[in-house]
Design a protein around this motif. Structure first.
Motif, PDB file in Angstrom:
ATOM      1  N   THR A  45       0.834  -1.205   0.000  1.00 37.72           N
ATOM      2  CA  THR A  45       0.000   0.000   0.000  1.00 37.72           C
ATOM      3  C   THR A  45       0.870   1.256   0.000  1.00 37.72           C
ATOM      4  O   THR A  45       2.032   1.214   0.422  1.00 37.72           O
ATOM      5  CB  THR A  45      -0.892   0.036   1.255  1.00 37.72           C
ATOM      6  N   PRO A  46       0.307   2.391  -0.418  1.00 44.40           N
ATOM      7  CA  PRO A  46       1.060   3.647  -0.338  1.00 44.40           C
ATOM      8  C   PRO A  46       1.460   3.990   1.101  1.00 44.40           C
ATOM      9  O   PRO A  46       2.526   4.567   1.331  1.00 44.40           O
ATOM     10  CB  PRO A  46       0.085   4.685  -0.901  1.00 44.40           C
ATOM     11  N   VAL A  81       4.601   2.088   1.874  1.00 45.19           N
ATOM     12  CA  VAL A  81       5.705   2.699   1.124  1.00 45.19           C
ATOM     13  C   VAL A  81       6.163   3.974   1.824  1.00 45.19           C
ATOM     14  O   VAL A  81       7.358   4.243   1.935  1.00 45.19           O
ATOM     15  CB  VAL A  81       5.300   2.970  -0.340  1.00 45.19           C
ATOM     16  N   SER A  82       5.233   4.750   2.328  1.00 46.83           N
ATOM     17  CA  SER A  82       5.571   5.976   3.055  1.00 46.83           C
ATOM     18  C   SER A  82       6.444   5.670   4.273  1.00 46.83           C
ATOM     19  O   SER A  82       7.446   6.349   4.523  1.00 46.83           O
ATOM     20  CB  SER A  82       4.292   6.687   3.498  1.00 46.83           C
ATOM     21  N   CYS A 121       9.962   4.737   3.097  1.00 44.67           N
ATOM     22  CA  CYS A 121      10.706   5.932   2.661  1.00 44.67           C
ATOM     23  C   CYS A 121      11.125   6.789   3.853  1.00 44.67           C
ATOM     24  O   CYS A 121      12.237   7.327   3.874  1.00 44.67           O
ATOM     25  CB  CYS A 121       9.868   6.746   1.680  1.00 44.67           C
ATOM     26  N   ILE A 174       8.836   1.398  -7.746  1.00 47.83           N
ATOM     27  CA  ILE A 174       7.553   0.792  -8.084  1.00 47.83           C
ATOM     28  C   ILE A 174       7.491   0.589  -9.601  1.00 47.83           C
ATOM     29  O   ILE A 174       7.809   1.502 -10.358  1.00 47.83           O
ATOM     30  CB  ILE A 174       6.379   1.706  -7.656  1.00 47.83           C
ATOM     31  N   ASP A 195      -3.241   5.381 -10.043  1.00 50.74           N
ATOM     32  CA  ASP A 195      -2.863   4.667  -8.824  1.00 50.74           C
ATOM     33  C   ASP A 195      -1.386   4.843  -8.478  1.00 50.74           C
ATOM     34  O   ASP A 195      -1.014   4.856  -7.305  1.00 50.74           O
ATOM     35  CB  ASP A 195      -3.171   3.174  -8.956  1.00 50.74           C
ATOM     36  N   ARG A 196      -0.537   4.948  -9.486  1.00 54.85           N
ATOM     37  CA  ARG A 196       0.907   5.082  -9.237  1.00 54.85           C
ATOM     38  C   ARG A 196       1.266   6.453  -8.678  1.00 54.85           C
ATOM     39  O   ARG A 196       2.237   6.598  -7.957  1.00 54.85           O
ATOM     40  CB  ARG A 196       1.713   4.822 -10.511  1.00 54.85           C
ATOM     41  N   TYR A 218       1.836   6.627  -4.989  1.00 56.65           N
ATOM     42  CA  TYR A 218       3.143   6.163  -4.528  1.00 56.65           C
ATOM     43  C   TYR A 218       4.205   7.251  -4.709  1.00 56.65           C
ATOM     44  O   TYR A 218       5.114   7.376  -3.890  1.00 56.65           O
ATOM     45  CB  TYR A 218       3.540   4.880  -5.259  1.00 56.65           C
ATOM     46  N   ALA A 269       8.121   7.298  -3.301  1.00 53.13           N
ATOM     47  CA  ALA A 269       8.619   6.211  -4.155  1.00 53.13           C
ATOM     48  C   ALA A 269       9.000   6.756  -5.528  1.00 53.13           C
ATOM     49  O   ALA A 269       8.626   7.868  -5.903  1.00 53.13           O
ATOM     50  CB  ALA A 269       7.562   5.125  -4.308  1.00 53.13           C
TER      51      ALA A 269
END
Length: 103
Positions: A17-18, A21-22, A25, A33, A41-42, A45, A50
């Protein structure tokens, strides 16, 4: 650590999920990604830190940890050049050649 996230072959979905990913990071990991940065959707991210990479081969080459929601393929392993790689994925344990190549 560089973490490469591959999209699904059939539906293009990611196994992360974002929000996760957060967190990665924020903890100084580089997250790559697979996909198109223009895809709606990208963009989620991108906003959490990302990078979007369009070629699977580059993701496999650059990543230290490779995450794939779907089973790993022979060509995935062949494209993962360089030092040791860690794959976080599913694998068909009945396919002895694939298991051996992964190990």
């Amino acid at each position: 650590m560089i973490i490469s996230i591959l999209q699904g072959e059939k539906n293009g979905l990611l196994g992360i999920t974002p929000e996760l990913v957060s967190v990665l990071c924020q903890n100084h990991h580089t997250v790559l990604i697979e996909g198109d940065s223009d895809h709606k959707d990208r963009k989620l991210y991108l906003t959490v830190g990302a990078y979007i990479i369009n070629t699977k081969e580059e993701l496999l080459d650059r990543g230290d940890l490779i995450l794939k929601k779907e089973p790993i393929l022979f060509q995935d392993i062949d494209s993962a050049r360089g030092e040791e790689k860690i794959f976080f994925t599913t694998i068909d344990i009945h396919n002895k050649k694939l298991v051996q190549k992964t190990l």
